[in-house]
Design an enzyme around this catalytic site. Structure first.
Site, mmCIF file in Angstrom:
data_model
loop_
_atom_site.group_PDB
_atom_site.id
_atom_site.type_symbol
_atom_site.label_atom_id
_atom_site.label_comp_id
_atom_site.label_asym_id
_atom_site.label_seq_id
_atom_site.Cartn_x
_atom_site.Cartn_y
_atom_site.Cartn_z
ATOM 1 C CD GLU A 135 1.245 -0.941 -2.009
ATOM 2 O OE1 GLU A 135 2.370 -1.021 -1.474
ATOM 3 O OE2 GLU A 135 0.886 0.045 -2.685
ATOM 4 C CG HIS A 200 3.404 -2.408 2.942
ATOM 5 N ND1 HIS A 200 3.698 -1.189 3.511
ATOM 6 C CD2 HIS A 200 3.175 -2.170 1.629
ATOM 7 C CE1 HIS A 200 3.635 -0.242 2.570
ATOM 8 N NE2 HIS A 200 3.323 -0.819 1.426
ATOM 9 C CG HIS A 221 7.433 -0.776 -2.329
ATOM 10 N ND1 HIS A 221 7.485 -1.484 -1.142
ATOM 11 C CD2 HIS A 221 6.210 -0.189 -2.358
ATOM 12 C CE1 HIS A 221 6.344 -1.348 -0.500
ATOM 13 N NE2 HIS A 221 5.545 -0.568 -1.211
ATOM 14 C CG ASP A 283 4.890 3.414 -4.287
ATOM 15 O OD1 ASP A 283 3.675 3.213 -4.434
ATOM 16 O OD2 ASP A 283 5.460 3.344 -3.181
#
Length: 401
Positions: A135, A200, A221, A283
């Site tokens: 990530e 993100h 997410h 997460d």
């Protein structure tokens, strides 16, 4: 209880299959593989017998996005941390997981990959490691959340080609698709057979569509650290959230801890995407399964300090959530009790769907003939009583395994 490499019969349970429920069935296991799923209680001479006690017999939970737990983070870069995290999450029904990094230096990322390879060989008593999820570090600064801004940068072919050359364990890489160089990055990573996800990010629909066409098929997410409807020069543009809804084929994952997303948002995601396109994820950070209070995201020595309160991790100024402290059982419980989803559908989103997304459904994610005997036995409250990985019992409530 070491039940590996022998016949095992789990009986007197309510079996959850991808197709139907079996009210009083049995699962027969041979050499770690499911040999039979029966509506009856067949006689299996010499088998080790496990009485489910009328509880649910479910496929093992699969967590495709998890950073830590039990006081450890994968980016601590120690074998001990990896093994402790795997054991921690097994207590809550996770039988397979994808260790997930945070944004860091090239050296930190490579070290995590090297540690993974060593820990993989030594992991005998926890959730199975299925490959690494990177990530970052190619993320949008404006949507960094709890990602360390010191290490956020644009994709660099020299760097990512080097990282990929160092390990075959990378199975997924999450990045912001609007960054300079992100489209060639996506194409290259996809060409290596690795899942590319958008994360993100402040992208708009046109950028997400281009990204999807170049390999970005999963939204990391959903709702968290991504754009919604955006205004630019008085005009409104669909953001990543709307794009994930509009692109029918795009998979999504959600942090179903009951805090990151409210009940209406969880219900909306299910209504639009359907249970075969949604993976439930924890997460989770190192504070999962630990008391509330101060903690650290990422490496214990150099990571970001956070505070855990109200069942969630937050930045110290409480301006943003900072990962979660959820475990897999909590995700299932949240979807049932808070979002009103049925038990079979909730289980599907943490078993069969993530297995399909990560291309491991040929051996994981459902109680069907020939698949790995990854099994969880839990009660009406989704309290886990037994966790089994490939036919080996690695956790039993009140036994201390």
């Amino acid at each position: 209880m070491d039940t590996k490499n022998s016949f095992i019969k789990i009986h007197n349970g309510r079996i959850i299959t991808p197709f139907r429920g079996i009210s009083n069935g049995s699962v027969i296991i041979k050499d770690g593989i499911i040999a039979e799923v029966s509506e009856h209680d067949p006689d299996v001479p010499g088998a080790v017998t496990i009485d489910a006690g009328g509880r649910f017999i479910s496929p093992g939970f699969i967590d495709i996005h998890v950073h830590g737990g039990g006081g450890h983070d994968f980016m601590d870069n120690t074998v001990e941390a990896f093994l402790a995290i795997a054991q921690t999450h097994a207590r809550f029904g996770t039988t397979a997981l994808f260790p997930t990094t945070l944004t860091g230096s090239t050296e930190d990322i490579v070290k995590t990959l090297e540690t993974y390879d060593e820990a993989y060989l030594k992991n005998k008593s926890g959730a199975q490691f299925m490959g690494v999820h990177l990530e970052g570090p190619y993320l949008a600064m404006s949507q960094r959340g709890a990602q360390d801004p010191r290490y956020i940068r644009d994709p660099d072919p020299e760097e990512y080609e080097y990282i990929l050359s160092k390990s075959d364990a990378i199975k997924r890489w999450s990045a912001a698709p609007e960054l300079k160089g992100a489209i060639p990055f996506g194409r290259y990573v996809k060409s290596k057979g690795i899942l590319v996800a958008l994360a993100h990010t402040d992208a708009i629909y046109e950028e997400v569509m281009e990204a999807y066409e170049n390999g970005y098929t999963l939204a990391t997410h959903l709702y968290s650290a991504m754009s919604g409807v955006t205004r630019r020069n008085a005009r409104r543009y669909a953001g990543v959230v709307e794009s994930a809804f509009l692109i029918d084929e795009m998979d999504v994952e959600v942090i179903a801890d009951g805090v990151h997303l409210s009940a209406p948002l969880l219900q909306l995601v299910c209504k639009i995407k359907g249970f075969d396109k949604i993976a439930l994820i924890t997460d989770a950070i190192r504070a999962a399964a630990m008391p509330s209070g101060k903690s650290v995201i990422g490496n214990i020595h150099t990571g970001l300090k956070v505070i855990v309160e109200d069942g969630v991790s937050k930045l110290p100024d409480r301006s943003s959530f900072a990962g979660s402290v959820a475990t897999a059982d909590r995700l299932v419980r949240t979807m049932i009790q808070m979002a009103g989803i049925s038990l079979p559908d909730a289980v599907r989103m943490i078993t069969h769907t993530p297995a399909s997304i990560m291309n491991i459904a040929d051996r994981k994610g459902s109680l069907t003939l020939g698949k790995d005997a990854d099994i969880v036995i839990f009660d009406e409250d989704i309290t886990v009583h037994t966790t089994m990985v490939k036919g080996k019992v690695i956790y039993q409530k009140d036994v201390g395994l």
